[in-house]
Motif scaffolding. Structure first.
Motif, PDB file in Angstrom:
ATOM      1  N   ALA A  15     -50.296  49.800  -3.857  1.00  0.00           N
ATOM      2  CA  ALA A  15     -51.114  50.154  -4.768  1.00  0.00           C
ATOM      3  C   ALA A  15     -50.126  49.709  -6.186  1.00  0.00           C
ATOM      4  O   ALA A  15     -50.156  48.592  -6.525  1.00  0.00           O
ATOM      5  CB  ALA A  15     -52.059  51.165  -5.076  1.00  0.00           C
ATOM      6  N   GLY A  16     -49.037  50.281  -6.395  1.00  0.00           N
ATOM      7  CA  GLY A  16     -48.225  50.122  -7.360  1.00  0.00           C
ATOM      8  C   GLY A  16     -47.221  49.043  -6.712  1.00  0.00           C
ATOM      9  O   GLY A  16     -46.793  48.257  -8.501  1.00  0.00           O
ATOM     10  N   GLY A  17     -47.311  48.353  -5.570  1.00  0.00           N
ATOM     11  CA  GLY A  17     -46.419  47.407  -5.930  1.00  0.00           C
ATOM     12  C   GLY A  17     -47.700  46.363  -5.911  1.00  0.00           C
ATOM     13  O   GLY A  17     -45.895  45.520  -6.261  1.00  0.00           O
ATOM     14  N   ALA A  18     -48.528  45.739  -5.451  1.00  0.00           N
ATOM     15  CA  ALA A  18     -49.090  45.251  -5.500  1.00  0.00           C
ATOM     16  C   ALA A  18     -49.760  44.688  -6.943  1.00  0.00           C
ATOM     17  O   ALA A  18     -49.617  43.931  -7.948  1.00  0.00           O
ATOM     18  CB  ALA A  18     -50.649  45.374  -4.779  1.00  0.00           C
ATOM     19  N   ALA A  19     -49.586  45.945  -8.143  1.00  0.00           N
ATOM     20  CA  ALA A  19     -49.892  46.047  -9.057  1.00  0.00           C
ATOM     21  C   ALA A  19     -48.306  45.454 -10.108  1.00  0.00           C
ATOM     22  O   ALA A  19     -48.352  45.043 -11.361  1.00  0.00           O
ATOM     23  CB  ALA A  19     -50.133  47.039 -10.173  1.00  0.00           C
ATOM     24  N   LEU A  20     -47.341  46.227  -9.829  1.00  0.00           N
ATOM     25  CA  LEU A  20     -46.282  45.610  -9.722  1.00  0.00           C
ATOM     26  C   LEU A  20     -46.057  44.255  -9.852  1.00  0.00           C
ATOM     27  O   LEU A  20     -45.325  43.338 -10.841  1.00  0.00           O
ATOM     28  CB  LEU A  20     -44.764  46.161  -9.637  1.00  0.00           C
ATOM     29  CG  LEU A  20     -43.420  46.106  -9.774  1.00  0.00           C
ATOM     30  CD1 LEU A  20     -43.384  45.827 -11.756  1.00  0.00           C
ATOM     31  CD2 LEU A  20     -42.160  46.905  -9.633  1.00  0.00           C
ATOM     32  N   LEU A  21     -45.922  43.317  -8.741  1.00  0.00           N
ATOM     33  CA  LEU A  21     -46.257  42.290  -8.298  1.00  0.00           C
ATOM     34  C   LEU A  21     -46.706  41.163  -9.427  1.00  0.00           C
ATOM     35  O   LEU A  21     -46.850  40.104  -9.659  1.00  0.00           O
ATOM     36  CB  LEU A  21     -46.576  41.651  -6.735  1.00  0.00           C
ATOM     37  CG  LEU A  21     -46.459  40.581  -6.403  1.00  0.00           C
ATOM     38  CD1 LEU A  21     -44.513  40.432  -6.161  1.00  0.00           C
ATOM     39  CD2 LEU A  21     -46.939  40.048  -4.915  1.00  0.00           C
ATOM     40  N   ALA A  22     -48.143  40.784  -9.663  1.00  0.00           N
ATOM     41  CA  ALA A  22     -48.843  40.932 -10.211  1.00  0.00           C
ATOM     42  C   ALA A  22     -48.494  41.124 -11.904  1.00  0.00           C
ATOM     43  O   ALA A  22     -48.307  40.071 -11.907  1.00  0.00           O
ATOM     44  CB  ALA A  22     -50.890  41.614 -10.157  1.00  0.00           C
ATOM     45  N   LEU A  23     -48.280  41.866 -12.425  1.00  0.00           N
ATOM     46  CA  LEU A  23     -47.605  42.535 -13.815  1.00  0.00           C
ATOM     47  C   LEU A  23     -46.657  40.927 -14.128  1.00  0.00           C
ATOM     48  O   LEU A  23     -46.633  40.224 -14.850  1.00  0.00           O
ATOM     49  CB  LEU A  23     -47.148  43.152 -14.396  1.00  0.00           C
ATOM     50  CG  LEU A  23     -46.289  43.552 -15.340  1.00  0.00           C
ATOM     51  CD1 LEU A  23     -47.948  43.078 -16.701  1.00  0.00           C
ATOM     52  CD2 LEU A  23     -45.907  45.140 -15.259  1.00  0.00           C
ATOM     53  N   VAL A  24     -45.135  41.379 -12.835  1.00  0.00           N
ATOM     54  CA  VAL A  24     -44.197  39.913 -12.947  1.00  0.00           C
ATOM     55  C   VAL A  24     -44.656  39.368 -12.762  1.00  0.00           C
ATOM     56  O   VAL A  24     -44.201  38.395 -13.197  1.00  0.00           O
ATOM     57  CB  VAL A  24     -43.401  40.641 -11.909  1.00  0.00           C
ATOM     58  CG1 VAL A  24     -41.804  39.480 -11.783  1.00  0.00           C
ATOM     59  CG2 VAL A  24     -42.535  42.090 -12.511  1.00  0.00           C
ATOM     60  N   GLY A  25     -45.423  38.380 -11.711  1.00  0.00           N
ATOM     61  CA  GLY A  25     -46.078  37.423 -11.731  1.00  0.00           C
ATOM     62  C   GLY A  25     -46.806  36.503 -12.611  1.00  0.00           C
ATOM     63  O   GLY A  25     -46.712  35.685 -13.275  1.00  0.00           O
ATOM     64  N   PHE A  26     -47.181  37.320 -13.081  1.00  0.00           N
ATOM     65  CA  PHE A  26     -48.475  36.584 -14.667  1.00  0.00           C
ATOM     66  C   PHE A  26     -47.525  37.068 -15.906  1.00  0.00           C
ATOM     67  O   PHE A  26     -47.717  35.602 -16.531  1.00  0.00           O
ATOM     68  CB  PHE A  26     -49.418  37.381 -14.691  1.00  0.00           C
ATOM     69  CG  PHE A  26     -51.047  37.114 -13.542  1.00  0.00           C
ATOM     70  CD1 PHE A  26     -51.776  35.443 -14.290  1.00  0.00           C
ATOM     71  CD2 PHE A  26     -51.531  37.912 -12.391  1.00  0.00           C
ATOM     72  CE1 PHE A  26     -52.027  35.015 -12.878  1.00  0.00           C
ATOM     73  CE2 PHE A  26     -52.345  37.203 -11.240  1.00  0.00           C
ATOM     74  CZ  PHE A  26     -52.410  36.208 -11.792  1.00  0.00           C
ATOM     75  N   ALA A  27     -46.928  37.648 -16.347  1.00  0.00           N
ATOM     76  CA  ALA A  27     -45.645  37.799 -17.914  1.00  0.00           C
ATOM     77  C   ALA A  27     -44.962  36.658 -17.305  1.00  0.00           C
ATOM     78  O   ALA A  27     -44.294  36.954 -18.468  1.00  0.00           O
ATOM     79  CB  ALA A  27     -46.004  39.441 -17.472  1.00  0.00           C
ATOM     80  N   TRP A  28     -44.248  36.768 -16.116  1.00  0.00           N
ATOM     81  CA  TRP A  28     -42.991  36.332 -16.196  1.00  0.00           C
ATOM     82  C   TRP A  28     -42.680  35.071 -15.395  1.00  0.00           C
ATOM     83  O   TRP A  28     -41.656  34.043 -15.404  1.00  0.00           O
ATOM     84  CB  TRP A  28     -41.477  37.078 -16.018  1.00  0.00           C
ATOM     85  CG  TRP A  28     -41.295  37.925 -17.034  1.00  0.00           C
ATOM     86  CD1 TRP A  28     -41.213  38.119 -18.472  1.00  0.00           C
ATOM     87  CD2 TRP A  28     -41.536  39.962 -17.254  1.00  0.00           C
ATOM     88  NE1 TRP A  28     -41.204  39.056 -19.070  1.00  0.00           N
ATOM     89  CE2 TRP A  28     -41.694  40.372 -18.312  1.00  0.00           C
ATOM     90  CE3 TRP A  28     -41.735  40.353 -15.833  1.00  0.00           C
ATOM     91  CZ2 TRP A  28     -41.525  41.274 -18.564  1.00  0.00           C
ATOM     92  CZ3 TRP A  28     -42.179  41.847 -16.235  1.00  0.00           C
ATOM     93  CH2 TRP A  28     -41.828  41.862 -17.944  1.00  0.00           C
ATOM     94  N   ALA A  29     -43.647  34.837 -14.357  1.00  0.00           N
ATOM     95  CA  ALA A  29     -43.615  33.729 -12.870  1.00  0.00           C
ATOM     96  C   ALA A  29     -43.914  33.059 -12.967  1.00  0.00           C
ATOM     97  O   ALA A  29     -43.752  31.851 -12.420  1.00  0.00           O
ATOM     98  CB  ALA A  29     -43.649  34.798 -11.338  1.00  0.00           C
ATOM     99  N   GLY A  30     -45.028  33.021 -14.350  1.00  0.00           N
ATOM    100  CA  GLY A  30     -45.506  31.477 -14.881  1.00  0.00           C
ATOM    101  C   GLY A  30     -47.195  31.012 -13.411  1.00  0.00           C
ATOM    102  O   GLY A  30     -47.442  30.640 -13.634  1.00  0.00           O
ATOM    103  N   TRP A  31     -47.322  32.355 -13.086  1.00  0.00           N
ATOM    104  CA  TRP A  31     -48.802  32.514 -12.812  1.00  0.00           C
ATOM    105  C   TRP A  31     -49.717  32.148 -12.950  1.00  0.00           C
ATOM    106  O   TRP A  31     -49.537  32.926 -14.466  1.00  0.00           O
ATOM    107  CB  TRP A  31     -48.218  33.667 -11.686  1.00  0.00           C
ATOM    108  CG  TRP A  31     -48.110  34.101 -10.291  1.00  0.00           C
ATOM    109  CD1 TRP A  31     -47.345  33.184 -10.607  1.00  0.00           C
ATOM    110  CD2 TRP A  31     -47.811  35.151  -9.295  1.00  0.00           C
ATOM    111  NE1 TRP A  31     -46.609  33.655  -9.255  1.00  0.00           N
ATOM    112  CE2 TRP A  31     -46.992  35.241  -8.684  1.00  0.00           C
ATOM    113  CE3 TRP A  31     -48.681  36.297  -9.723  1.00  0.00           C
ATOM    114  CZ2 TRP A  31     -47.072  35.826  -8.068  1.00  0.00           C
ATOM    115  CZ3 TRP A  31     -48.419  37.071  -8.598  1.00  0.00           C
ATOM    116  CH2 TRP A  31     -47.618  36.793  -7.880  1.00  0.00           C
TER     117      TRP A  31
END
Length: 116
Positions: A15-31
């Motif tokens: 769950a923590g990894g999924a939340a971190l992945l979503a945070l990084v993806g939407f904030a910095w990766a341009g999702w």
């Protein structure tokens, strides 16, 4: 039913990894979400259509017998009212439309700015 000891930490880690992945993806990766992608596509399409119609607006301006008078009035007018004046002249009104397009008027004004 006996659950293994590692189940709880594994679920928290996932769950923590999924939340971190979503945070990084939407904030910095341009999702983007589907809604924001649709809005960006609509804005880009409108900008491209306006860019394609600017020559039509410039041609309308060139065919207007009162072109010199309108451009002289625009030159004397404050910058914030020039687009409104161009819209009133009818140069930014497409055939079949009842009202002029403000985006087209602003783009056309940028092109005509070299003339006044």
């Amino acid at each position: 039913m006996n659950t293994p000891v590692w189940t709880k930490p594994a679920l928290f880690g996932a769950a923590g990894g999924a939340a971190l992945l979503a945070l990084v993806g939407f904030a910095w990766a341009g999702w983007e979400t589907a809604d924001s992608a649709e809005q960006m596509a609509t804005q880009r399409a409108h900008a491209e259509v306006v860019a394609a119609l600017v020559p039509f607006c410039v041609q309308n301006a060139g065919a207007d017998p009162q072109r010199v008078a309108v451009l002289t009035r625009m030159k004397a007018a404050p910058t914030y009212s020039r687009a409104e004046m161009l819209m009133e002249s009818g140069w930014a009104t497409m055939p079949g439309d009842e009202r002029p397009d403000r985006s087209l008027a602003n783009a056309c004004l940028d092109r005509l700015a070299t003339e006044f």
